[in-house]
Design an enzyme around this catalytic site. Sequence first.
Site, PDB file in Angstrom:
ATOM      1  N   THR A 381       0.831  -1.171   0.000  1.00 40.19           N
ATOM      2  CA  THR A 381       0.000   0.000   0.000  1.00 40.19           C
ATOM      3  C   THR A 381       0.885   1.247   0.000  1.00 40.19           C
ATOM      4  OG1 THR A 381      -1.515  -1.321   1.235  1.00 40.19           O
ATOM      5  CG2 THR A 381      -1.781   1.082   1.407  1.00 40.19           C
ATOM      6  N   ASN A 401      -2.617  -4.702  -2.129  1.00 38.90           N
ATOM      7  CA  ASN A 401      -2.566  -5.490  -0.900  1.00 38.90           C
ATOM      8  C   ASN A 401      -1.111  -5.806  -0.597  1.00 38.90           C
ATOM      9  OD1 ASN A 401      -3.397  -6.668   1.441  1.00 38.90           O
ATOM     10  ND2 ASN A 401      -3.860  -8.636   0.533  1.00 38.90           N
ATOM     11  N   GLY A 474      -0.986  -2.341   6.410  1.00 40.92           N
ATOM     12  CA  GLY A 474      -1.978  -3.357   6.789  1.00 40.92           C
ATOM     13  C   GLY A 474      -2.710  -2.935   8.050  1.00 40.92           C
TER      14      GLY A 474
HETATM   15  O1  DON Z   1      -6.759  -2.676   2.739  1.00 40.68           O
HETATM   16  C1  DON Z   1      -6.004  -3.087   3.611  1.00 40.68           C
HETATM   17  O2  DON Z   1      -6.191  -2.890   4.793  1.00 40.68           O
HETATM   18  C2  DON Z   1      -4.759  -3.861   3.189  1.00 40.68           C
HETATM   19  N1  DON Z   1      -4.972  -4.487   1.922  1.00 40.68           N
HETATM   20  C3  DON Z   1      -3.615  -2.923   3.166  1.00 40.68           C
HETATM   21  C4  DON Z   1      -2.318  -3.619   2.831  1.00 40.68           C
HETATM   22  C5  DON Z   1      -1.122  -2.864   3.231  1.00 40.68           C
HETATM   23  O3  DON Z   1      -1.191  -1.809   3.796  1.00 40.68           O
HETATM   24  C6  DON Z   1       0.177  -3.487   2.923  1.00 40.68           C
HETATM   25  N2  DON Z   1       1.211  -2.543   3.141  1.00 40.68           N
HETATM   26  N3  DON Z   1       2.043  -2.236   3.725  1.00 40.68           N
END
Ligand code: DON
Length: 568
Positions: A381, A401, A474
């Site tokens: 992200t 993701n 995440g």
């Molecule tokens: O939408 C979400 O919460 C996850 N798919 C975000 C993933 C994410 O932040 C990975 N990165 N560092």
Amino acid sequence: MIKFISYLLKILYISILFSNSVKALNIIMPDNIFTPIQAKNGMVVTSEQLASQIGIQVLKNGGNAIDAAVTVGFVMSVTFPQAGNIGGGGFMLVYSADDNKVIAIDYREQAPAKASQDMFLDATGEVDYQLSQFSYLSAGVPGTVAGMAMALEKYGTLSLAEALAPAIKLAETGFILNHSISNSIKQRSDNFSKYPTTKAIFLKPDGNFYEAGELLIQKDLANTLKTIVKQGVKGFYTGEIAKLIANDMHKHGGLITTADLANYQPKLREPMYGTYRNHEIYSMSPPSSGGTHIIQILNILENYNIKEHNTANTIHLMVEAMKLAYADRAKYLGDTDFVTVPLKGLTSKKYAAKLSKLINKLKPNNNIHFGQPSNYESEETTHYSVVDKYGNAVSNTYSLNFSYGSGIVIKGTGMLINNTMDDFSSKPGKPNAYGLIGGIANSIEPRKRMLSSMSPTIVMKNNRPFIITGSPGGSKIITTTLQVILNVIDHNMNIQEAVNSVRIHHQWQPNEIRVEKGLNLDTINLLKSMGHTVVMKHTMGAAASILVDNNLYYGASDPRRNGLALGY
Ligand code: DON
């Protein structure tokens, strides 16, 4: 004495010269110091330097923050392939100065029509993480192209062709890889090597890696972007590209069809709204959980004095509040177009007051379960932030993701496809990749959007944007964004200090406080003596942020990434 005075004067002169030169020459301050870059007319802060440079150019040419944000979004799909994307989705908050209003654009991926609740369970009923994370089935219907186009159409001044032009050029003629991207390709190469379409782009024909300083050309991606210019958003969702996606999915057991693509619509949503110590908080509404829980945690913390930064007592209160919010997240949060989520209760001050009674000031509460918010229903992200000279602001977080998503490039498109289906709760009580537990509210259903933690946020003060922030990470997105806000409002930090500052995180389960290196060992020992489990792991988040004060913009890229804050 005279010597001493002349020495002092010299120091004063040098410091004045230096501070003026920062303003006048717009020198980019290195990230490892604690002074934000400042500017008067506009600012772009991203986790990728080329993107920041192109974004600021859009502003200098007279474009507004939305023009710059959309251009940056497409550029990063080329120059930051681990998270920048057209094959994923995300959320954008826009403050429109003309309307004096914050709106949210939801361009989250959604489940294909053939998706089903148990699609990731194996013969023994357990979650098959290979399927949910690294297969054609792990892809949701991508939303980025439609979302960016919607933002541009509603609030921008550029045409789609103009917003796509820099990305097309960078894909077609290539860009010089920096260390951070070349290293990240190496780290994820195990995953790529399984897919000839991905290998063909991110590895050299002889199988070697592209090193920093070498050119990465992405011809297929350039053609895909050109098709969007020629045929508009339809080119992606109903034209040639849709056919390429659906064919490749069909061939490899994926579910996305041309009908799924044709049906995809980005959604304008009301952002979540709350207040915190005389500030107004706007952040993302479902299908993200981010805004709801940032406001819930702030509401709980408002009952305490937490001015002492990073003391064991302050951290204790913060993590107890985080635990309560993440427990509710697991039970209640999901796509509000499919399930009823008690949003008013979750973000009500009265519910927060009731929850704060569960917090013991001296020891952790290890017996936290989700609460009863409905009783209070009265009412890799990447994130970037942009502001312009017209007073508009954009806070955007989007994602594939995982870093490089599923690792799969769709044949003929040059486009990495997301693995965001893993953000659904594949089996109630079983954690996803971020250790997050979910329930029925976030179970897989056709066309439902999977729950997210992405939290693009705009904090307002005196009815104007004050902090524009958000983060990847995440499950840690919510707590990272929260801490930038607390660091400014409670700890009186400037925005660079607020971004740099060491982070902590608790997500209810696992029952541990995760801390970054740099948290004082005495504090850690005090937390342990209170009964907390503390684990020290690698850094969390990348909060590319802007603060607005006295008509000046202050930008802070996060030293945890190779980003850049640029202003003019
Ligand atoms: O939408 C979400 O919460 C996850 N798919 C975000 C993933 C994410 O932040 C990975 N990165 N560092």
